[in-house]
Design a protein around this motif. Structure first.
Motif, PDB file in Angstrom:
ATOM      1  N   THR A  26      50.946  26.298  43.822  1.00 16.99           N
ATOM      2  CA  THR A  26      51.691  27.433  43.295  1.00 16.99           C
ATOM      3  C   THR A  26      50.747  28.587  42.949  1.00 16.99           C
ATOM      4  N   LEU A  27      51.283  29.798  43.056  1.00 18.02           N
ATOM      5  CA  LEU A  27      50.503  30.982  42.697  1.00 18.02           C
ATOM      6  C   LEU A  27      50.212  31.007  41.199  1.00 18.02           C
ATOM      7  N   SER A  28      51.163  30.554  40.393  1.00 17.84           N
ATOM      8  CA  SER A  28      51.038  30.688  38.938  1.00 17.84           C
ATOM      9  C   SER A  28      50.228  29.576  38.283  1.00 17.84           C
ATOM     10  N   SER A  29      50.266  28.365  38.867  1.00 13.93           N
ATOM     11  CA  SER A  29      49.750  27.201  38.135  1.00 13.93           C
ATOM     12  C   SER A  29      48.913  26.242  38.969  1.00 13.93           C
ATOM     13  N   GLY A  30      48.515  26.642  40.179  1.00 18.04           N
ATOM     14  CA  GLY A  30      47.757  25.714  41.018  1.00 18.04           C
ATOM     15  C   GLY A  30      48.644  24.597  41.546  1.00 18.04           C
ATOM     16  N   LEU A  31      48.097  23.400  41.624  1.00 19.48           N
ATOM     17  CA  LEU A  31      48.810  22.278  42.233  1.00 19.48           C
ATOM     18  C   LEU A  31      49.849  21.699  41.273  1.00 19.48           C
ATOM     19  N   GLU A 113      44.508  32.371  42.366  1.00 19.66           N
ATOM     20  CA  GLU A 113      45.251  33.401  43.086  1.00 19.66           C
ATOM     21  C   GLU A 113      44.560  33.804  44.381  1.00 19.66           C
ATOM     22  N   ALA A 114      43.237  33.821  44.371  1.00 18.33           N
ATOM     23  CA  ALA A 114      42.500  34.234  45.566  1.00 18.33           C
ATOM     24  C   ALA A 114      42.748  33.266  46.719  1.00 18.33           C
ATOM     25  N   LEU A 115      42.695  31.961  46.445  1.00 13.36           N
ATOM     26  CA  LEU A 115      42.967  30.965  47.488  1.00 13.36           C
ATOM     27  C   LEU A 115      44.410  31.069  47.962  1.00 13.36           C
ATOM     28  N   PHE A 116      45.347  31.218  47.032  1.00 16.16           N
ATOM     29  CA  PHE A 116      46.754  31.329  47.422  1.00 16.16           C
ATOM     30  C   PHE A 116      46.968  32.526  48.344  1.00 16.16           C
ATOM     31  N   THR A 117      46.436  33.672  47.965  1.00 21.49           N
ATOM     32  CA  THR A 117      46.616  34.891  48.754  1.00 21.49           C
ATOM     33  C   THR A 117      45.995  34.741  50.139  1.00 21.49           C
ATOM     34  N   PHE A 118      44.811  34.126  50.187  1.00 21.26           N
ATOM     35  CA  PHE A 118      44.159  33.884  51.479  1.00 21.26           C
ATOM     36  C   PHE A 118      45.024  33.003  52.373  1.00 21.26           C
ATOM     37  N   LEU A 119      45.520  31.885  51.838  1.00 19.30           N
ATOM     38  CA  LEU A 119      46.337  30.969  52.636  1.00 19.30           C
ATOM     39  C   LEU A 119      47.630  31.640  53.095  1.00 19.30           C
ATOM     40  N   GLU A 120      48.277  32.375  52.200  1.00 17.74           N
ATOM     41  CA  GLU A 120      49.518  33.059  52.547  1.00 17.74           C
ATOM     42  C   GLU A 120      49.289  34.053  53.681  1.00 17.74           C
ATOM     43  N   LYS A 145      35.108  28.846  50.704  1.00 21.47           N
ATOM     44  CA  LYS A 145      34.724  29.926  49.777  1.00 21.47           C
ATOM     45  C   LYS A 145      35.452  29.764  48.441  1.00 21.47           C
ATOM     46  N   TYR A 146      36.713  29.358  48.529  1.00 19.31           N
ATOM     47  CA  TYR A 146      37.557  29.275  47.330  1.00 19.31           C
ATOM     48  C   TYR A 146      37.447  27.920  46.642  1.00 19.31           C
TER      49      TYR A 146
END
Length: 237
Positions: A26-31, A113-120, A145-146
């Motif tokens: 999740t963007l807000s809370s990780g896994l 958030e950085a990993l989420f945005t990259f994956l999205e 990197k993330y």
């Protein structure tokens, strides 16, 4: 606590006869892991299953108790639907493989958030392009990197890459790549999604895939060889 957030589906496992346990990044809370009761028994079962295909990007409203137990969705909808990923055999095989990689790589209930945005962003790129043969290699490398173990490229002119320390060295050690493998790895490091889809031959991709899986294994406790690896090799052979 009621939370509204985007999420990327990592896995969906059938529980008993009718329910699902869905793991999401999740963007807000990780896994986070969620219990979906009666996923197979309602009239909207097929719609529910569409939400939980590997690496689908969804928008959720959920109750997070944050007690280390399964959470519960209140609402789920597709964030922005994919047009080709789940209907194209090559793309669906890639996302199945990558969902396993992420399943064994992301363990933290912490916002990234950085990993989420990259994956999205990467998944939308995959959905919109046809030249995708090296996508999984680029994504696996960039994801490090993330996760905190991207290669140190400050001495990239050196002939050998040492896997444990993640550095380029002048000497060959037990945990080093060969000179040829190192050259392939250097080419991968310099690639981006938009400029590197025809760079490698089939055998070279298989060599790089083994390197990346070994590299993840060195740096992530409990990392396992994905079950879908053989399917990926078969489809891209």
């Amino acid at each position: 606590m009621l939370v509204k957030t985007k999420a990327i589906v990592i896995s969906a496992l059938k529980f008993q006869e009718k329910s699902l346990i869905v793991k999401c990044f999740t963007l807000s809370s990780g896994l986070k892991s969620y219990f979906v009761r009666d996923a197979f028994s309602s009239r909207k079962a097929s719609q529910k299953m569409a939400y939980f295909q590997p690496l689908t990007i969804i928008e959720i409203e959920a109750v997070h108790k944050n007690k280390g137990t399964l959470e519960n969705f209140k609402e789920v909808k597709i964030s922005s639907p994919f047009h080709s990923i789940h209907s194209d055999i090559f793309k669906s095989t890639i996302v199945l493989f990558l969902s396993e990689i992420l399943y064994h790589s992301i363990h933290e209930e912490e916002k990234n958030e950085a990993l989420f945005t990259f994956l999205e962003t990467a998944l939308h790129w995959l959905d919109q392009h046809d030249e995708i043969s090296n996508f999984h290699l680029i994504l696996m490398l960039e994801t490090t990197k993330y996760l905190g173990f991207y290669p140190d490229i400050s001495d990239m002119d050196m002939p050998f890459f040492e896997m444990v320390e993640g550095v380029f060295t002048p000497f060959h050690a037990i945990s080093s790549l060969t000179e040829h493998e190192t050259q392939l790895f250097k080419k991968l490091i310099q690639m981006k999604l938009d400029n590197g889809q025809k760079t490698f031959h089939v055998i070279e991709r298989q060599i790089l895939l083994k390197i990346l899986i070994d590299y993840y294994s060195f740096h992530l406790d409990g990392f396992k060889r994905p079950k879908s690896l053989d399917v990926l090799k078969e489809v891209f052979s």
